[in-house]
Design an enzyme around this catalytic site. Structure first.
Site, PDB file in Angstrom:
ATOM      1  N   ASP A  83     -50.605  52.593  60.859  1.00 10.01           N
ATOM      2  CA  ASP A  83     -49.239  52.713  60.347  1.00 10.01           C
ATOM      3  C   ASP A  83     -48.441  51.474  60.783  1.00 10.01           C
ATOM      4  OD1 ASP A  83     -47.045  53.973  59.176  1.00 10.01           O
ATOM      5  OD2 ASP A  83     -46.540  55.118  60.981  1.00 10.01           O
ATOM      6  N   GLY A 190     -37.226  58.607  61.716  1.00 17.87           N
ATOM      7  CA  GLY A 190     -36.534  59.372  62.748  1.00 17.87           C
ATOM      8  C   GLY A 190     -35.750  60.556  62.206  1.00 17.87           C
TER       9      GLY A 190
HETATM   10  P1  13P Z   1     -40.384  60.202  59.622  1.00 19.98           P
HETATM   11  O1  13P Z   1     -39.679  59.618  60.811  1.00 19.98           O
HETATM   12  O2  13P Z   1     -39.437  60.624  58.570  1.00 19.98           O
HETATM   13  O3  13P Z   1     -41.329  61.281  59.993  1.00 19.98           O
HETATM   14  O4  13P Z   1     -41.247  59.007  58.972  1.00 19.98           O
HETATM   15  C1  13P Z   1     -42.491  58.643  59.503  1.00 19.98           C
HETATM   16  C2  13P Z   1     -43.018  57.375  58.933  1.00 19.98           C
HETATM   17  O5  13P Z   1     -42.561  56.848  57.930  1.00 19.98           O
HETATM   18  C3  13P Z   1     -44.158  56.764  59.635  1.00 19.98           C
HETATM   19  O6  13P Z   1     -44.550  55.552  59.075  1.00 19.98           O
HETATM   20  O1  G3H Z   2     -43.260  54.429  61.855  1.00 21.67           O
HETATM   21  C1  G3H Z   2     -42.780  55.339  62.460  1.00 21.67           C
HETATM   22  C2  G3H Z   2     -43.566  56.421  63.080  1.00 21.67           C
HETATM   23  O2  G3H Z   2     -42.723  57.512  63.247  1.00 21.67           O
HETATM   24  C3  G3H Z   2     -44.229  55.972  64.363  1.00 21.67           C
HETATM   25  O3  G3H Z   2     -43.342  55.849  65.389  1.00 21.67           O
HETATM   26  O4  G3H Z   2     -43.809  53.702  66.600  1.00 21.67           O
HETATM   27  O5  G3H Z   2     -42.667  55.617  67.739  1.00 21.67           O
HETATM   28  O6  G3H Z   2     -45.105  55.727  67.192  1.00 21.67           O
HETATM   29  P1  G3H Z   2     -43.751  55.187  66.798  1.00 21.67           P
HETATM   30 ZN    ZN Z   3     -42.969  54.414  58.223  1.00 23.40          ZN
END
Ligand code: 13P
Ligand code: G3H
Ligand code: ZN
Length: 342
Positions: A83, A190
């Site tokens: 991600d 968030g």
């Molecule tokens: P949320 O914070 O809405 O759960 O989004 C998560 C996200 O886009 C992770 O890449």
């Molecule tokens: O991209 C956002 C996701 O909620 C991951 O968050 O970087 O705190 O693990 P994080």
């Molecule tokens: Zn994201």
């Protein structure tokens, strides 16, 4: 079942007209929650790890937990996805470790905060696509920037400041060859996305529909797509939490997106809320407890419940057995042929 390519999983979702949730993981309980929800609903899954998650688990623990999941849930097609990769190096290290999909988020510079130029975005994303496709690995790119810096990803407070431009989206896909495209339509990461239920002014579904019209064969990705349900907020606040009133992305808007080319829906915050509410409840009701299992088990169950609900709402439920995984080598061959033909 071995880990599968995200491209195959999203192609299947497009054929079936459904969306697939991509759920973030940081520890064993979260992986277990997602896999149990997948089994319960018979869903294919995308499990994703942020850079923060990889640092938290020190990579090896995370990867071996994923391997355990493939052994324990052989009937579930599963993608392991990076991600918000912030650089070519991050994506390459994920590929080297065995991820079957990576996101090169070149919409921001490597600091994860500063909006980048179109040229920079194309150049880093293209480099990742070349390296990934040679190995049969899927690539997600992003054009336009999400709002918010709450979790360190995003271009700042105003989620409407860097919406995706449909012309740029078309050009970006043509120049990079990405398999999936994350777009900015007013969401942010968030819990604090909207101060009231979003309208067409704050959540730009019309923009999404236009992008899909222009790119009907590109799998669209909605980030920042937690719904931040009131009941999960209430549990946290009932047991001593201090969340301010807030709104997430309504499920019906996500479902409208799915009807218009959205195939991957990123959800992390809803899982975090479910876990935190369940832990707070145990701490509040049984202050004498100190065995971590006494609060991590309900936390895991609460996350499983919300993930299973999303899997049903996104339409992926019931599709786990639809197909057998195409090996990554075969995917690499297909990309080579596609490249020669273009
Ligand atoms: P949320 O914070 O809405 O759960 O989004 C998560 C996200 O886009 C992770 O890449
Ligand atoms: O991209 C956002 C996701 O909620 C991951 O968050 O970087 O705190 O693990 P994080
Ligand atoms: Zn994201």
């Amino acid at each position: 079942m071995p880990l599968v390519s995200m491209r195959q999983l999203l192609d299947e979702a497009a054929k079936g007209g459904y969306g697939v949730g991509a759920f973030n993981v940081n520890n064993m309980e979260q992986i277990q929650a997602i896999m149990e929800a997948a089994r319960e609903t018979k869903s294919p899954v995308i499990v994703q790890a942020s850079r923060g998650a990889r640092a938290y688990t020190n990579d090896k623990f995370l990867y071996h937990l994923m391997l355990a999941a493939t052994e324990l849930y052989p009937e579930i097609p599963m993608v392991l996805h990076q991600d918000h990769g912030n650089s070519v190096e991050t994506c390459k290290s994920a590929m080297a470790m065995g991820f079957t999909s990576v996101m090169m988020d070149g919409s921001l510079m490597a600091d994860g905060k500063t909006p980048s130029s179109f040229e920079y975005n194309v150049s880093v994303t293209r480099e990742v696509v070349e390296a990934a496709h040679a190995k049969g690995i899927t690539v997600e790119g992003e054009i336009g920037c999400l709002g918010g810096i709450e979790d360190g990803h995003g271009a700042g407070g105003d989620a409407l400041a860097h919406l995706t431009d449909p012309d740029q989206a078309v050009e970006f896909v043509r120049l990079t060859g990405v398999d999936a495209l994350a777009i900015a339509i007013g969401t942010s990461h968030g819990a604090y996305k909207f101060t009231r239920k979003p309208t067409g002014e704050t959540l730009k579904m019309d923009r999404l529909i236009e992008i899909h019209r222009r790119l009907p064969n590109t799998h669209l990705v909605m980030h920042g797509s937690s719904s931040v349900p009131k009941d999960l907020q209430d549990i946290i606040n009932q047991y001593g939490g201090k969340l301010k009133p807030t709104w997430g992305v309504p499920i019906e808007e996500i479902q409208l997106g799915i009807k218009n080319g959205v195939r991957k829906i990123n959800v992390d915050t809803d899982s975090r809320l479910a876990i935190t509410g369940a832990i707070r409840k145990v701490f509040f009701e049984k202050p004498e407890e100190f065995d971590p299992r006494s609060y991590l088990k309900p936390a895991r169950e609460a996350m499983e419940k919300v993930v299973a609900q999303r899997m049903t709402q996104f339409g992926q439920a019931g599709h786990a057995g639809d197909y057998t995984p195409i090996p990554l080598e075969e995917m690499a061959k297909r990309y080579r042929l596609q490249h020669l033909a273009s």
